[in-house]
Every structure is written in structure tokens, then in C-alpha cells.
Design a protein around this motif. Structure first.
Motif, short mmCIF file in Angstrom:
data_model
loop_
_atom_site.label_atom_id
_atom_site.label_comp_id
_atom_site.label_asym_id
_atom_site.label_seq_id
_atom_site.Cartn_x
_atom_site.Cartn_y
_atom_site.Cartn_z
N GLY A 60 8.19 125.44 24.44
CA GLY A 60 8.85 124.17 24.64
C GLY A 60 10.29 124.37 25.07
N TYR A 61 10.81 123.40 25.80
CA TYR A 61 12.19 123.46 26.29
C TYR A 61 12.86 122.10 26.05
CZ TYR A 61 10.57 127.63 28.75
OH TYR A 61 10.04 128.86 29.05
N GLY A 62 14.10 122.14 25.63
CA GLY A 62 14.85 120.89 25.48
C GLY A 62 14.36 120.04 24.33
N PHE A 63 14.51 118.72 24.51
CA PHE A 63 14.28 117.79 23.41
C PHE A 63 13.17 116.79 23.70
CE2 PHE A 63 18.70 119.15 22.98
CZ PHE A 63 18.70 119.58 21.65
N ALA A 64 12.34 116.57 22.69
CA ALA A 64 11.33 115.51 22.75
C ALA A 64 11.98 114.15 22.50
CB ALA A 64 10.23 115.77 21.74
N ASP A 65 13.03 114.14 21.70
CA ASP A 65 13.77 112.92 21.38
C ASP A 65 15.25 113.28 21.35
OD1 ASP A 65 15.08 110.75 20.01
OD2 ASP A 65 13.11 110.10 19.28
N ILE A 68 16.45 116.73 33.12
CA ILE A 68 15.20 116.63 32.38
C ILE A 68 15.50 116.88 30.90
CG2 ILE A 68 12.85 117.48 32.15
CD1 ILE A 68 13.47 116.27 34.88
N PRO A 69 15.22 115.93 30.01
CA PRO A 69 15.51 116.14 28.58
C PRO A 69 14.65 117.23 27.94
CG PRO A 69 15.21 113.81 29.08
CD PRO A 69 14.74 114.57 30.27
N GLY A 70 13.33 117.20 28.21
CA GLY A 70 12.44 118.13 27.54
C GLY A 70 11.25 118.50 28.39
N ALA A 71 10.63 119.64 28.08
CA ALA A 71 9.48 120.12 28.86
C ALA A 71 8.65 121.05 27.99
CB ALA A 71 9.95 120.84 30.12
N ALA A 91 4.62 119.85 31.47
CA ALA A 91 4.85 118.42 31.29
C ALA A 91 6.33 118.19 31.01
CB ALA A 91 4.00 117.86 30.14
N LEU A 92 6.84 117.08 31.53
CA LEU A 92 8.23 116.69 31.36
C LEU A 92 8.29 115.29 30.77
CD1 LEU A 92 9.35 117.51 35.04
CD2 LEU A 92 9.22 119.13 33.14
N ASN A 93 9.32 114.99 30.00
CA ASN A 93 9.49 113.61 29.54
C ASN A 93 10.53 112.91 30.41
OD1 ASN A 93 11.57 115.15 28.43
ND2 ASN A 93 11.60 114.05 26.48
N ALA A 94 10.31 113.02 31.72
CA ALA A 94 11.12 112.36 32.75
C ALA A 94 10.31 112.38 34.04
CB ALA A 94 12.46 113.06 32.93
N ASN A 95 10.75 111.61 35.03
CA ASN A 95 10.05 111.56 36.32
C ASN A 95 10.70 112.53 37.30
OD1 ASN A 95 9.90 108.32 35.42
ND2 ASN A 95 8.01 109.27 36.08
N THR A 127 15.12 116.16 18.36
CA THR A 127 13.84 116.81 18.05
C THR A 127 13.46 117.73 19.19
OG1 THR A 127 13.15 114.83 16.84
CG2 THR A 127 11.44 116.44 17.41
N SER A 128 13.25 118.99 18.92
CA SER A 128 12.90 119.96 19.94
C SER A 128 11.44 119.82 20.35
CB SER A 128 13.15 121.39 19.43
OG SER A 128 14.52 121.58 19.14
N VAL A 129 11.16 120.23 21.59
CA VAL A 129 9.77 120.25 22.07
C VAL A 129 9.07 121.48 21.49
CG1 VAL A 129 8.27 120.48 24.08
CG2 VAL A 129 10.31 119.02 24.19
N GLU A 130 7.92 121.26 20.84
CA GLU A 130 7.12 122.35 20.30
C GLU A 130 5.73 122.28 20.93
OE1 GLU A 130 7.07 122.28 16.05
OE2 GLU A 130 9.23 121.87 15.89
N PRO A 131 5.27 123.35 21.56
CA PRO A 131 4.01 123.30 22.34
C PRO A 131 2.77 122.98 21.51
CG PRO A 131 4.80 125.56 22.13
CD PRO A 131 5.91 124.68 21.64
N ARG A 132 2.78 123.27 20.21
CA ARG A 132 1.61 123.00 19.39
C ARG A 132 1.71 121.67 18.64
NH1 ARG A 132 -1.77 127.59 17.69
NH2 ARG A 132 -1.33 129.32 19.11
N ARG A 133 2.85 120.99 18.78
CA ARG A 133 3.04 119.77 18.00
C ARG A 133 3.44 118.57 18.86
NH1 ARG A 133 7.41 117.28 15.22
NH2 ARG A 133 6.73 116.18 13.32
#
Length: 562
Positions: A103-108, A85-88, A384-388, A113-119
Motif C-alpha cells: 500500500g502507498y499513501g493514505f486511505a483516509d 494521488i492520496p493513496g494506492a 487501485a487509486l482513491n482518485a481519478n 489511515t494508511s493503505v494496507e493491501p490485505r485490509r
């Protein structure tokens, strides 16, 4: 029992969901009586009094932020590494406060780009349906919509082709019991400018009504889209604008929308698929089923929604829904079996180690999400995850309960003389999320989800699904509990006592239909391949036959001429 969906009176579930915080000995005496009055098996929920000696709602252990963060950090790190999973993002609220948002991991991955819960915004897929349901219930509160009125009364010149005498209602739409066939056509658009107006989508791609409304539960994206269209038509505002004005703005959800814009922006989590030992970004897909799956949001925005849900529909001084309306949304409306989780209004039920939650999950290509509420604990979380990865959320829910509630599985008490039941349910079953009345049914031959149920000599059954298998023991008539206590399955019989369907609580309350020998994949594929071979052979033989006929005619002409 031959009734498929049981429509429960709105007040009947208050016996379960609104229990007073009484001493444990009083709960122990009264709880089975309340369950019996609600027509629910007491045995099914005895785990609510079997949580390391604690009652379900009396002395909940406090969730200290540091302890919670350590648990979530460890759990997410392990699962994200295992499942690629790249990001969560994860948020949890309790007693009117945000306890954790992280946030965990990367949005991109490419931009790091790190995952930020408010952004960072994620596509939440079918979690969108909860916000559509809230919009419907706001208009119900205002008297502009009625849950039990024929929806044709609200549609004007556009009508539903319903061949049954009982009408389709908003209650049916929100509990997935409208009787619609599945409809895959028209769900997606290649570009945002190609997304159809909501009225055009529900009119052009209306599926057949193949079951009497209110009788069968069948997950329906179209039904939720239709509910969203009724919001649009009744309010006089475009659906996305209505939700923004009446839900997002009051709840300070400034980064949430249904507009399907900004997918290429730096604040948007990019979806990924893990294939051939590397991550591959998914292309942008747009949906025409806007009310059912188009929403994007940040973790912090969803935290505000959770706070409002657990605070009687209020965030600060702003009321978006009355408390009694929320309670109504959390009450069971339709169930495939009296002892199995059912559908509420928008939400659906889940029982984990005896505790009742209302929730919804979302899954679309490149994204997975879970929204989970424990109303009696005043607790909720969203991930939420940016993967299935549908097992991520399911496992996290069970591990969270085990860690924070000290839950332990209760002893399984099988019912006697069940070998004949095991033999009766043995067979192959298929998830019924595919069209039954259109040519798209043949596409199911490539991606069908089939399950094999095998009887054991001691009366237990083994359920073999793609990639996993689990053993179940009968604990009630045609009701089976897994050895580890993770879940239940049940079986439905027709008026003649023949087993026709399998009922499961995997991810959502789903139904699988029992297959005759000629409906099973091997025979269907053999039949399909035979037809394709015959068709291909015809294309090859037909020109040869025509050429031979033409030669014969020419030969005959020459003979006549001579």
C-alpha cells in the motif's frame, strides 16, 4: 474493408496466444506465418521478436521482490506526487506466487489511515465486469447458459426491443457488441436503500437497440448489467450472493463484495478529487448497474483472483473455472479493425511493445483501477487509486514493460504514397459514449470528448485530443502508428469508401464517429444557445403581447359602449 466488428472463431487466436516456448530462430521463421493465418498483420506484431534480442516468452528476466519493490516504490512516488494521488495499492503475481503486495499513501487523509493491501478496500468500478463475466462462464460450463443463444430465451416475460433479425447473445453482451444505445438515466442512487433490484433496473431503463447486434462495438454498461441479471435469473440466487458464494468464497476473497455496504468503515479507502490545490472527499454514490461497477475489494483479494486466472482457474484445491474456459475468455471475439486490439469475453486486449495482455480498467468518481494479465508470462498485476487518474495506469504499464522486458520501440516503416489517405481522414471525431436517440444527447454539449485529426504534407497525421497531441505515421492502409510507438489508430470506411469512424486503443478499444460541420460543438452550442435565447425571449414577450391584446380589447369595448 467495410466490416466493422469481426467475430473471430474461438480457435483462431490460439495461434497467437498459445505459442510453444521454442528456440528463438524457430519463432522467427514460423511466427509471421501464424500471424497471417490468424488474419493479423505480421508487421503489427513484429515487435514481439524485437525485445533486446529476446523472444517474447522464452527467457523472461526474473522478478526479484526487492528489485520489483524498488521500481514500484519509485514509480508510484513520482506519479502520486505529480498527479496528487492520496493513496494506492499494488499487487503482482508471477508463477503461482504473490511477488509483491503493498500500500502507498493514505486511505483516509483526515484520519491519516494508511493503505494496507490485505485490509483496505477500494471501489474497483468497471473491473467488476470481469467477475460478472466469470459468473456467466461458470453457468455456460454447466450448460445452463449458451453464449450464442438469443438472450430473450432466458428472460421470460421481459424481452429486449430488438428491431433487427439477428438476435442479441451473451457473446455480444460480454464483447460490447449488442448494439445498445447509451443510457445515462437510472445509473445512480442517492442512498443504498434506493438501489433498484437488478430486474427492475434492466427492465425500466432498457436503451434502444440502434445497431445490428454483432456489427458495431459500443461500450455498454447496460449490456453487462443484463448479463448479470441472466446470472441471477438462471441461478436462482441474487447476483451479489451468487458471486460471493461461487467466486469470492472459493478464492478466499473475504473482503470483496457487490453489496455496496461499509463505505463509511475505517477499512474503506475514501475517494478524493483534487481541486483548487487541495483534496476534497467525494460523496458516497451508489450504482444501479451493480454487475458493471459495484464491486469493492482489497489488493490481496484481487491477487487471489489473478493467481486463479494464471493457474487454469484454480486456487489451491479449488477450481472456479476450467482452463479451457479461461482461454476462451481471453480470445478475441470482436474487433474494430484486424490490426487493432479488440474485445474478448469481459476482458479486452492490449499490445505493449508487441506483448499481448488481457485486461480491464475501472474509473468512477474518486477511484481508478487496472487489472492486467500477461498469460504467456504467467504474470499479472492490479493497482487501485482513491482518485481519478487514467494516465497513471497507462504510463505504468509501458514503464513496467520497458523496465522488465528491455522493450525498445521498433523502427516505424511507413507505407508509400499516403498523403491522400491523410487528407481523407482529416476532420473532427467524437467519442461515441453518449446517447444518440434520447434527450440526454444534448448533455453531451457540455462534456463532449472531441478529437481533431490534421493531415501533414508528408502523409503523416497529427491527432489533437484535449490536453495532448501526438503525431502518427501510416504503416498500413488507414492504420497509423505513433512516432514513439505508444499506440495505433485506424479509420473505418463505409461501402462508398468514405471515412466514417476513428478507432483508438486509448484506455480501452474505443470508437469515435466523424462529425459533419453541423454536428461539431461550436455549431451545436450556437444552435442550442439560439434556441435558449428564443425561448427566453418568448417568455418575456408573450406576457407583453397578451397585455397589449387585452388593452386593445378593453379599448374596443369602451368605444362600443360610448
Amino acid at each position: 474493408m467495410t466490416t466493422w466488428v469481426k467475430i473471430v472463431h474461438l480457435e483462431s487466436f490460439k495461434r497467437l496466444t498459445n505459442l510453444p516456448r521454442a528456440p528463438r530462430f524457430l519463432l522467427t521463421m514460423v511466427f509471421p506465418i501464424l500471424l497471417s493465418a490468424s488474419n493479423l498483420s505480421a508487421q503489427r506484431y513484429t515487435a514481439m521478436l524485437d525485445l533486446s534480442g529476446r523472444s517474447a516468452g522464452a527467457d523472461h528476466p526474473r522478478l526479484r521482490p526487492s528489485q520489483l519493490e524498488a521500481f514500484v516504490d519509485s514509480t508510484f512516488a513520482q506519479k502520486m506526487r505529480r498527479d496528487h494521488i492520496p493513496g494506492a495499492v499494488f499487487v503482482l503475481v508471477k508463477d503461482g506466487q504473490i511477488v509483491l503486495e503493498k500500500g502507498y499513501g493514505f486511505a483516509d487523509l483526515e484520519a491519516r489511515t494508511s493503505v494496507e493491501p490485505r485490509r483496505t478496500r477500494f471501489r474497483v468500478a468497471s473491473v467488476s465486469k470481469l467477475f460478472t463475466s466469470v459468473a456467466v462462464m461458470q453457468l455456460v460450463e454447466q450448460g445452463k447458459l449458451d453464449l450464442d443463444r438469443d438472450i430473450d430465451d432466458y428472460l421470460g416475460t421481459f424481452k429486449i426491443r430488438n428491431p433487427y433479425p439477428n438476435p442479441i447473445t451473451l457473446r455480444n453482451l460480454l464483447s460490447h457488441s449488442g448494439g445498445f444505445d447509451q443510457e445515462f438515466r437510472g445509473r445512480h442512487a442517492a442512498r443504498r436503500q434506493d438501489v433498484l433490484p437488478l430486474r427492475e433496473y434492466v427492465r425500466r431503463y432498457q436503451p434502444d437497440v440502434i445497431f445490428p447486434p454483432g456489427k458495431f462495438m459500443r461500450y455498454s454498461n447496460y449490456g453487462i448489467a443484463l448479463a448479470g441479471y441472466l446470472v441471477e435469473r438462471t441461478s436462482g440466487e441474487p447476483f451479489a450472493d451468487y458471486v460471493k458464494r461461487h467466486i469470492f468464497a472459493p478464492l478466499k476473497m473475504a473482503h470483496s463484495s457487490f453489496t455496496q455496504q461499509g463505505f463509511d468503515k475505517a477499512d474503506f479507502a475514501r475517494g478524493y478529487l483534487y481541486k483548487d490545490a487541495r483534496w476534497k472527499p467525494v460523496g458516497t454514490r451508489y450504482t444501479n448497474v451493480v454487475p458493471g461497477g459495484a464491486m469493492a475489494a482489497t489488493g490481496h483479494d484481487i491477487a487471489n483472483f489473478l493467481l486463479a486466472c494464471l493457474n487454469g482457474g484454480r486456487l489451491g484445491d479449488t477450481q472456479v473455472l476450467e482452463e479451457k474456459t479461461l482461454r476462451q475468455m481471453w480470445q478475441r471475439q470482436a474487433s474494430v479493425h484486424p490490426d487493432m486490439p479488440g474485445w474478448c469475453l469481459g476482458f479486452y486486449e492490449r499490445f505493449t511493445f508487441g506483448r499481448r495482455a488481457v485486461m480491464h480498467t475501472g474509473n468512477t468518481i474518486g477511484y481508478t483501477s487496472v487489472l492486467y494479465l500477461l498469460p504467456e508470462e504467467h504474470l499479472g498485476f492490479f493497482l487501485a487509486l482513491n482518485a481519478n487518474d487514467t494516465r497513471f495506469g497507462d504510463e505504468f504499464i509501458r514503464e513496467f514493460h520497458a523496465h522488465y522486458f528491455g522493450a525498445r520501440a521498433r523502427p516505424i516503416r511507413p507505407v508509400p504514397a499516403t498523403a491522400r489517405h491523410a487528407e481523407a481522414v482529416q476532420g473532427t471525431y467524437r467519442l461515441n459514449l453518449y446517447p444518440l436517440h434520447r434527450l440526454e444527447k444534448f448533455a453531451n454539449l457540455q462534456s463532449s470528448f472531441e478529437v481533431r485529426v490534421e493531415a501533414e504534407s508528408d502523409g503523416a497525421i497529427t491527432v489533437r485530443a484535449p490536453g495532448q497531441q501526438r503525431r502518427y505515421v501510416e504503416v498500413g492502409r488507414l492504420l497509423y502508428e505513433s512516432d514513439g510507438g505508444e499506440d495505433f489508430v485506424a479509420f473505418h470506411t463505409d461501402s462508398k469508401g468514405h471515412v466514417t469512424h476513428m478507432l483508438v486503443e486509448w484506455d480501452k478499444p474505443f470508437t469515435l464517429e466523424r462529425l459533419a460541420w453541423y454536428d461539431k460543438l461550436p455549431f451545436q452550442r450556437l444552435l442550442r444557445n439560439g434556441f435558449l435565447l428564443f425561448f427566453a425571449g418568448s417568455l418575456f414577450i408573450l406576457p407583453l403581447s397578451l397585455r397589449r391584446r387585452k388593452r386593445a380589447q378593453l379599448s374596443k369595448m369602451w368605444k362600443v359602449a360610448l
